[in-house]
Design a protein around this motif. Structure first.
Motif, PDB file in Angstrom:
ATOM      1  N   GLY A 472      -4.440  22.869 -20.338  1.00  0.00           N
ATOM      2  CA  GLY A 472      -3.938  21.645 -21.436  1.00  0.00           C
ATOM      3  C   GLY A 472      -3.501  22.481 -22.739  1.00  0.00           C
ATOM      4  O   GLY A 472      -3.575  23.669 -22.944  1.00  0.00           O
ATOM      5  N   GLN A 475      -5.134  19.613 -28.568  1.00  0.00           N
ATOM      6  CA  GLN A 475      -6.421  19.297 -28.194  1.00  0.00           C
ATOM      7  C   GLN A 475      -6.736  19.093 -26.667  1.00  0.00           C
ATOM      8  O   GLN A 475      -8.103  19.309 -26.492  1.00  0.00           O
ATOM      9  N   ASP A 476      -6.013  18.877 -25.741  1.00  0.00           N
ATOM     10  CA  ASP A 476      -6.309  19.063 -24.374  1.00  0.00           C
ATOM     11  C   ASP A 476      -6.805  20.252 -24.051  1.00  0.00           C
ATOM     12  O   ASP A 476      -7.718  20.589 -23.317  1.00  0.00           O
ATOM     13  N   TYR A 477      -6.301  21.419 -24.651  1.00  0.00           N
ATOM     14  CA  TYR A 477      -6.886  22.775 -24.276  1.00  0.00           C
ATOM     15  C   TYR A 477      -8.333  22.972 -24.698  1.00  0.00           C
ATOM     16  O   TYR A 477      -9.255  23.354 -24.083  1.00  0.00           O
ATOM     17  N   LEU A 520      -4.871  18.628 -18.023  1.00  0.00           N
ATOM     18  CA  LEU A 520      -5.104  17.423 -18.934  1.00  0.00           C
ATOM     19  C   LEU A 520      -3.716  17.271 -19.835  1.00  0.00           C
ATOM     20  O   LEU A 520      -3.301  18.284 -20.192  1.00  0.00           O
ATOM     21  N   THR A 522      -2.487  14.621 -22.249  1.00  0.00           N
ATOM     22  CA  THR A 522      -2.602  13.375 -22.983  1.00  0.00           C
ATOM     23  C   THR A 522      -1.889  13.612 -24.425  1.00  0.00           C
ATOM     24  O   THR A 522      -1.694  12.510 -25.142  1.00  0.00           O
ATOM     25  N   GLN A 523      -1.449  15.011 -24.795  1.00  0.00           N
ATOM     26  CA  GLN A 523      -0.893  15.103 -26.135  1.00  0.00           C
ATOM     27  C   GLN A 523       0.475  14.936 -25.843  1.00  0.00           C
ATOM     28  O   GLN A 523       1.405  15.891 -25.347  1.00  0.00           O
ATOM     29  N   THR A 530       3.952  20.812 -21.324  1.00  0.00           N
ATOM     30  CA  THR A 530       2.739  21.033 -20.381  1.00  0.00           C
ATOM     31  C   THR A 530       3.262  20.730 -18.889  1.00  0.00           C
ATOM     32  O   THR A 530       2.972  21.389 -17.931  1.00  0.00           O
ATOM     33  N   THR A 548      -4.035  11.887 -17.064  1.00  0.00           N
ATOM     34  CA  THR A 548      -3.009  11.476 -17.908  1.00  0.00           C
ATOM     35  C   THR A 548      -3.132  10.063 -18.177  1.00  0.00           C
ATOM     36  O   THR A 548      -3.962   9.280 -17.561  1.00  0.00           O
ATOM     37  N   SER A 574      -8.049  11.254 -27.847  1.00  0.00           N
ATOM     38  CA  SER A 574      -7.855  11.162 -26.546  1.00  0.00           C
ATOM     39  C   SER A 574      -8.919  11.933 -26.008  1.00  0.00           C
ATOM     40  O   SER A 574      -9.366  11.640 -24.790  1.00  0.00           O
ATOM     41  N   ALA A 575      -9.627  12.957 -26.546  1.00  0.00           N
ATOM     42  CA  ALA A 575     -10.724  13.551 -26.104  1.00  0.00           C
ATOM     43  C   ALA A 575     -11.923  12.608 -25.850  1.00  0.00           C
ATOM     44  O   ALA A 575     -12.807  12.933 -24.712  1.00  0.00           O
ATOM     45  N   SER A 578     -10.897  11.323 -22.371  1.00  0.00           N
ATOM     46  CA  SER A 578     -10.529  12.464 -21.265  1.00  0.00           C
ATOM     47  C   SER A 578     -11.706  13.024 -20.724  1.00  0.00           C
ATOM     48  O   SER A 578     -12.008  13.345 -19.512  1.00  0.00           O
TER      49      SER A 578
END
Length: 610
Positions: A472, A475-477, A520, A522-523, A530, A548, A574-575, A578
């Motif tokens: 990700g 923030q996905d990471y 992931l 979502t960003q 990504t 997603t 989003s966290a 997700s």
């Protein structure tokens, strides 16, 4: 997340109440207490600590009677103590209340009651309820309770007794669970079905805005406005063990499903509906101190550390303050640079994590102001910190943290917005926009939980693999690091989480035909990048599941093998959605492998040694 129980009938009331509290102690273990109608009137016994302390107190002085209420406490307002234990009474000692929930406006009600001559002995929000009911009592306990409720804002499940009408037990539900048990010549109330399952399998489930009036021979259901309700009784078929888990197979699954409530509870009373701003009256930090913060250090271990990674993105984005993340076990040994303008945030679910507690003391010794984010009011970390933000997830039984982690995210969102308000880095409109999206999170998580079977199917597919990867960006990471940890700790599958853009710097060497990769996505600011990283994985034979938003699902299916769609929210939030998908993934993978989901090998719930 306290537990309440009530009984009216001819059995030994104390015995019934204690037995019910034993089934509810997982909901809170800071204190316990009971109130019983005895030959000497309404009598109370309560004690700080585990239920065993109350039992020891009652051993030599039992409360014998025909009706009573009991409570096991998870402290929210006021530290764990005998004085703050429930049941609470008014000054006349004629009205007794047990309460699960939070009264948002209790401070203003308390000030009003004090101005009228009332005296309080506890720090709790609950004590004001007994005083309100006593004030409104005009010979009818039901009407007095109904009137008192009109003054209260918040969440509450109540059990109410008055010495003036000893043959009635009144129960109320507003946003906190409550069950009515129906027996022969006896009736019951409980926060959960397990509290009463030994005595009856016939129950009514109260809905929000409803109440019940119990005598030994009858149960009347009505709205809090007094309109009578007719409802079909439910016959419970669960066994006792299943009932303790709320019908779920494991505590972990139950706690995953409790996250929408944990979100609501953690936000409750901290969002001003009129001004659309964050209010954190519990903080001692002054506005001047907040404006002078030069840097923030977030210190934690394990899952709490991963929550801090989200906290960093939130605070830097909203408040524009530089933030560092530290593993608590390393913090003291790297000679951290701390000044009086440094805010240190320590995060711990239990509030007893030894490494985090040591880091807290190190930070204070160097002159930093320390804010604790914890789920336990009376914990060592909560006591030692300069400020505390309590998450209201309630007790977690499963070793792998789910709702405690996600409630920590809500705390970080609230604190980040509060910093932004004070420092002026976000406009009122921007703050209101984020808060509106936050208030939608519980419903969105509930929506996603309704699609859990899709995640279960994928989890069963990956259960045969020895290795897999999460990727990700932004923030996905941070989120996939928590997803990877969850999978490792309960399924024992080796997994690694990587920043998607870093794959080409070495990790791609590990990608081979058929290896699962969870991406992931979502960003949206880095969506195209990504997708490019995903194509790098696919070119080396990786099997990719993308998590997603629905609007990107069709397009992403051109580049991945499978897609799981989650509800759309703001990128910064989003966290909170997700991560629930990743929790389910870990849960179902562990289940497919036949592991003990709630008690993974080699791990403990609270790590109290370095």
């Amino acid at each position: 997340m306290c537990g309440i129980v009530g009984y009216i009938g001819d059995q030994n009331t104390q015995e019934v109440l204690i037995d019910g509290l034993k089934k509810l102690e997982y909901r809170g273990y800071d204190s316990a207490g009971i109130a019983v109608f005895t030959d000497s009137g309404l009598q109370i016994a309560k004690a700080k600590g585990r239920l065993a302390n109350l039992e020891a107190k009652l051993d030599g002085a039992p409360l014998l009677g025909h009706a009573g209420i009991g409570h096991t406490r998870w402290a929210t307002h006021g530290k764990p103590s005998d004085e703050n234990s429930h049941p609470h009474m008014d000054e006349s000692q004629k009205f007794s209340v047990v309460h699960n929930g939070i009264i948002e406006n209790y401070l203003e009600l308390k000030e009003e009651l004090i101005s009228e001559g009332h005296t309080f002995i506890s720090e709790t929000d609950t004590e004001i309820i007994s005083h309100l009911i006593a004030r409104e009592y005009k010979g009818d306990i039901v009407k007095a309770v109904q009137k008192a409720i009109t003054f209260m804002r918040g969440a509450f499940a109540l059990g109410v007794l008055t010495e003036h009408e000893p043959n009635k037990l009144v129960a109320v539900r507003q946003a906190s669970p409550l069950v009515i048990g129906v027996g022969e010549g006896e009736n019951f109330i409980g926060s959960d079905i397990p509290a009463i399952l030994k005595y009856t399998r016939n129950v009514f489930i109260l809905n929000d805005g409803e109440m019940a009036v119990l005598t030994s021979d009858a149960v009347e259901l009505m709205t809090i406005e007094g309109q009578f309700i007719s409802r079909e009784m439910i016959h419970v078929e669960w066994d006792a063990v299943t009932a303790e888990k709320g019908g779920y197979e494991h505590f972990m699954l139950k706690e995953i499903h409790e996250q929408p409530k944990a979100y609501r509870d953690t936000m409750l009373g901290r969002i001003d509906k009129e001004t659309k701003k964050v209010v954190l009256p519990e903080l001692k930090l002054t506005e001047e101190q907040i404006k002078n913060i030069r840097n923030i250090q977030i210190v934690a271990c394990g899952t709490a550390y991963n929550a801090g990674l989200i906290g960093r993105t939130v605070i830097e984005s909203l408040a524009r303050i530089p933030v560092e993340n530290d593993v608590a076990s390393e913090y003291r040994y790297r000679s951290p640079i701390v000044t009086p303008d440094t805010l240190v945030i320590v995060v711990s679910q239990s509030g007893e994590t030894a490494d985090t507690l040591a880091a807290l003391r190190e930070a204070q010794a160097n002159g930093a102001h320390v804010l604790a984010i914890t789920n336990v009011v009376g914990s060592s970390i909560a006591r030692d910190a300069d400020d505390v933000l309590v998450t209201l997830a309630g007790p977690e039984i499963a070793v792998a943290s789910t709702k405690a982690y996600s409630s920590q995210l809500i705390a970080f969102y609230l604190f980040g917005l509060y910093l932004a308000q004070v420092r002026g880095t976000q406009t009122d409109e921007q703050v209101a926009h984020v808060l509106a999206a936050m208030e939608s999170l519980p419903e969105q998580v509930e929506e996603m939980l309704g699609k859990a079977d899709a995640i279960k199917t994928y989890a069963e597919q990956i259960a045969s693999h020895k290795h897999l990867f999460f990727i990700g960006r932004g923030q996905d990471y941070a989120v996939v690091q928590e997803g990877s940890l969850k999978l490792k700790e309960i399924s024992y599958i080796h997994s690694e989480a990587y920043a998607a853009g870093e794959l080409k710097h070495g990790t791609l060497a590990l990608i081979e035909d058929g290896i699962p990769v969870i991406a992931l996505v979502t960003q949206e600011s880095v969506l195209e990048k990504t997708v490019s990283n995903i194509k790098e994985v696919k070119a080396r034979g990786g099997d990719v599941l993308a998590i997603t938003y629905e609007e990107h699902a069709v397009e992403l299916l051109k580049s991945v093998d499978q897609v799981f769609a989650i509800p759309k929210t703001l990128p910064i939030l989003s966290a909170a959605i997700s991560v629930v998908a990743l929790q389910l993934l870990a849960y179902y993978a562990s289940l497919a492998l036949g592991h003990d989901v709630d008690k993974p090998r080699n791990l403990a719930k609270s790590v109290t040694v370095e």
